[in-house]
Design a protein around this motif. Structure first.
Motif, PDB file in Angstrom:
ATOM      1  N   SER A 101       0.854  -1.182   0.000  1.00 17.38           N
ATOM      2  CA  SER A 101       0.000   0.000   0.000  1.00 17.38           C
ATOM      3  C   SER A 101       0.889   1.231   0.000  1.00 17.38           C
ATOM      4  O   SER A 101       2.032   1.190   0.441  1.00 17.38           O
ATOM      5  CB  SER A 101      -0.938   0.010   1.207  1.00 17.38           C
ATOM      6  N   SER A 140      -2.704   0.021  -3.921  1.00 17.66           N
ATOM      7  CA  SER A 140      -1.407  -0.632  -4.086  1.00 17.66           C
ATOM      8  C   SER A 140      -0.675   0.050  -5.238  1.00 17.66           C
ATOM      9  O   SER A 140      -1.300   0.615  -6.136  1.00 17.66           O
ATOM     10  CB  SER A 140      -1.598  -2.129  -4.345  1.00 17.66           C
ATOM     11  N   PRO A 141       0.663   0.039  -5.209  1.00 20.59           N
ATOM     12  CA  PRO A 141       1.425   0.776  -6.213  1.00 20.59           C
ATOM     13  C   PRO A 141       1.083   0.369  -7.635  1.00 20.59           C
ATOM     14  O   PRO A 141       1.221   1.163  -8.563  1.00 20.59           O
ATOM     15  CB  PRO A 141       2.884   0.437  -5.897  1.00 20.59           C
ATOM     16  N   HIS A 142       0.624  -0.866  -7.801  1.00 19.35           N
ATOM     17  CA  HIS A 142       0.337  -1.332  -9.153  1.00 19.35           C
ATOM     18  C   HIS A 142      -0.918  -0.697  -9.736  1.00 19.35           C
ATOM     19  O   HIS A 142      -1.101  -0.682 -10.937  1.00 19.35           O
ATOM     20  CB  HIS A 142       0.205  -2.858  -9.152  1.00 19.35           C
TER      21      HIS A 142
ATOM     22  N   LYS B  11      -7.929  -6.500  -3.676  1.00 24.14           N
ATOM     23  CA  LYS B  11      -8.411  -6.170  -2.344  1.00 24.14           C
ATOM     24  C   LYS B  11      -9.912  -6.396  -2.303  1.00 24.14           C
ATOM     25  O   LYS B  11     -10.648  -5.871  -3.105  1.00 24.14           O
ATOM     26  CB  LYS B  11      -8.104  -4.712  -2.021  1.00 24.14           C
ATOM     27  N   ARG B 150       4.341  -7.884  -4.314  1.00 27.00           N
ATOM     28  CA  ARG B 150       4.237  -6.581  -4.975  1.00 27.00           C
ATOM     29  C   ARG B 150       4.713  -6.665  -6.425  1.00 27.00           C
ATOM     30  O   ARG B 150       4.164  -6.029  -7.304  1.00 27.00           O
ATOM     31  CB  ARG B 150       5.065  -5.569  -4.169  1.00 27.00           C
TER      32      ARG B 150
END
Ligand SMILES: Nc1ncnc2c1ncn2[C@@H]1O[C@H](COP(=O)(O)OP(=O)(O)O)[C@@H](O)[C@H]1O
Ligand SMILES: [Mg+2]
Lengths: 283, 260
Positions: A101, A140-142, B11, B150
């Motif tokens: 995040s 999220s960075p994506h 999410k 990520r």
């Protein structure tokens, strides 16, 4: 006292045959907005790595000369000690975000130095607000654009409340509009928070107007340092391959043809437009 | 879109997703233990159906069914082997009791798969990373885990780009026998690995610049806190364990065959 000062700084990467920066002696005062430019491979990134001790601690190799940043000799202090004083923002926004995040990424540095949770929350929120990404802090960075990612990267060094922020071509992966937004964020931090900014950029069209301290590098050396209006109007600068702002070029062409627009060399279209309007308007 | 779409985490918010991952893990372990405790089919059936409310509450029924379907092959295998062994060892007799036994063994396996899949389907990676950080797992592991998650979508996208680029240059991925097909992927893998290494160097540089390793006493922006739902799940878990132990020791469980 200057906030950054180097004397005859020369550095060679391990295994390299010739140094990547040669005899660099520069001086940056507190609160300045400094622009560094020069052709690819001239050593801009390498110089940035010197400012927080990545060179020589992370990259090893041989560093000669003197360097002091915020009164600290980076040769004698680790990069993690420098992180409180100097924030580095890199070229590729994607490769400097590691968390799932955005706010967690912004908190990363503070977590590393062991700041308490309450204080961390305050600093993180402040940094998110300063860079205009508070509303997307849980994504999220994506899921966000490159421009937003780069603002997260800026926020994540800003949260450490450094005296200096160094940005190495922060907009080379971005479209012109996002780039302009980034420059505005940086400019505001410089003006309102008094943070010393060192910006490495090719896009002088968009950035020259922010600075009165320009450094032009070529082949590892500092070729010009000083007032951008003077440096950018010299013929040599253009020959090195520096992207002179269009407005400056046009001004020079008109001047050669005998149209006098005043002594001040313009650095942006706005400045040139004002000068033209003034020259053309009937008294 | 991409063949790697399934790897992307999303999410989702549901009462089950919001539960503390540590408590959820304890719950899964409890189900695991209870499943091992019984070899009769009735309690295993009860265990199996008990997971369904969780699945429905979390709204992950589709993914859950997919994971069960994935386990179907192994489940069939377990059933066949069980039936066969009893068939041969009991002197070529196929009794209802034996078949029921084999079905119970299979169901035990299915319950294990089911409960773990509920855990992984309803626990977001950042929650899991946080749980790792707050357990005594060294921070480096937790960090490696979340960073890997990520970069999964990033690398997947890059793999897709490289595949497209190589295909545009005439690389045919889907041609030839199995070995040939594997070899076809070399021109995709090499650029992918090279770029991943470059990426990791840049990441390391960025981490260093943000005070990585400054102190052993790292702090954390988030704190896992137990809420009402977590206490409820904990109570359910303890309840299940208590009932299971009581039934195991004091109740004789009939087989379905004997009931018929
Ligand atoms: N990690 C490295 N190892 C060895 N040589 C490097 C490394 N990074 C850059 N160089 C070399 O140093 C010189 C200056 O590079 P760099 O500082 O990246 O220039 P710029 O940022 O101005 O494009 C180049 O010749 C480059 O090949
Ligand atoms: Mg560079």
């Amino acid at each position: 006292m200057a906030i950054i000062e180097t004397k005859n700084l020369t550095y060679t990467y391990p295994g390299a045959t010739k140094p990547s920066i040669v005899d660099v002696s520069i001086k940056v005062e507190k609160g300045e907005f400094v622009l560094i430019t020069g052709p690819s491979g001239c050593g801009k990134t390498t110089l940035c790595r010197c400012f927080n001790g990545l060179v020589p601690h992370f990259y090893q190799g041989e560093l000669k000369g003197e360097i002091s940043v915020s009164g600290i000799d980076t040769l004698k202090h680790h990069t993690y000690e420098m992180a409180k004083h100097v924030g580095l923002v890199f070229q590729n926004p994607e490769n400097q975000l590691f968390a799932l995040s955005i706010e967690k990424d912004v908190a990363f540095g503070l977590e590393n130095v062991g700041v308490s949770r309450e204080e961390m929350r305050k600093k993180v929120d402040w940094a998110l607000n300063q860079t205009g990404i508070y509303d997307i802090r849980e994504r999220s960075p994506h899921e966000i654009s490159g421009g937003q990612q780069q603002r997260v990267a800026i926020a994540s060094v800003l949260a450490m409340e450094p005296e200096i922020i160094v940005l190495d071509e922060p907009t080379s992966f971005l479209d012109p509009l996002s780039a302009e937004k980034i420059f505005e964020v940086i400019y505001r931090l410089n003006k309102e928070q008094g943070i010393t900014v060192i910006l490495v950029e090719h896009r002088l069209d968009l950035t020259a107007k922010y600075t009165d301290h320009l450094i032009v590098m070529d082949e590892g050396k500092v070729r010009f340092e000083g007032d951008p209006r003077q440096i950018l109007s010299s013929e040599e600068t253009r020959l090195i391959g520096v992207g002179i702002p269009k407005a400056t070029l046009l001004y020079q062409m008109l001047k050669k043809e005998g149209l006098n627009l005043g002594d001040k060399t313009p650095l942006s279209s706005e400045e040139l437009a004002d000068q033209l309007l003034e020259a053309l308007s009937p008294q | 879109m991409s063949v790697f779409d399934g790897l992307r985490f999303r999410k989702v918010y549901s009462p089950i997703h919001n539960l503390d991952p540590r408590i959820k893990f304890v719950y899964v372990i409890a189900i695991f233990v209870v499943a091992i405790l019984f070899y009769q089919i009735i309690p295993l059936l009860v265990l199996f159906f008990m997971q369904i409310p969780f699945v429905l509450l979390a709204r992950v029924q589709r993914q859950w069914l997919r994971s069960l379907r994935g386990a179907a092959f192994l489940a069939t295998f377990i059933f066949v082997v069980n039936v066969a062994t009893t068939y041969f060892t009991s002197g070529y007799l196929l009794t209802a009791a034996n078949v029921e036994n084999a079905a119970a063994m299979t169901l035990r396996f299915v319950v294990l798969v089911e409960s773990f899949s509920v855990f992984f389907l309803t626990t977001s990676p950042d929650h899991l990373g946080l749980a790792l950080e707050e357990s005594r797992v060294p921070y480096e592991f937790a960090f490696a885990f979340t960073t890997a998650v990520r970069f999964v979508p990033v690398l997947a996208e890059e793999a897709q780009t490289i595949m497209d680029a190589q295909k545009a240059r005439g690389l045919e991925l889907e041609k030839g026998g199995l070995l040939k097909r594997i070899r076809n992927y070399v021109p995709v893998l090499i650029p992918l690995i090279v770029s991943a290494i470059r990426r990791s160097l840049e990441l390391a540089e960025a981490m260093e610049s943000r005070a990585w390793g400054a102190t052993k006493k790292r702090t954390n922006l988030y704190l896992l806190k137990l809420h009402k739902g977590d206490y409820a799940l904990l109570a359910i878990t303890v309840g299940i364990l208590a009932v299971a132990v009581y039934v195991h020791f004091f109740v004789s469980i009939p087989t379905i065959a004997s009931l018929l």
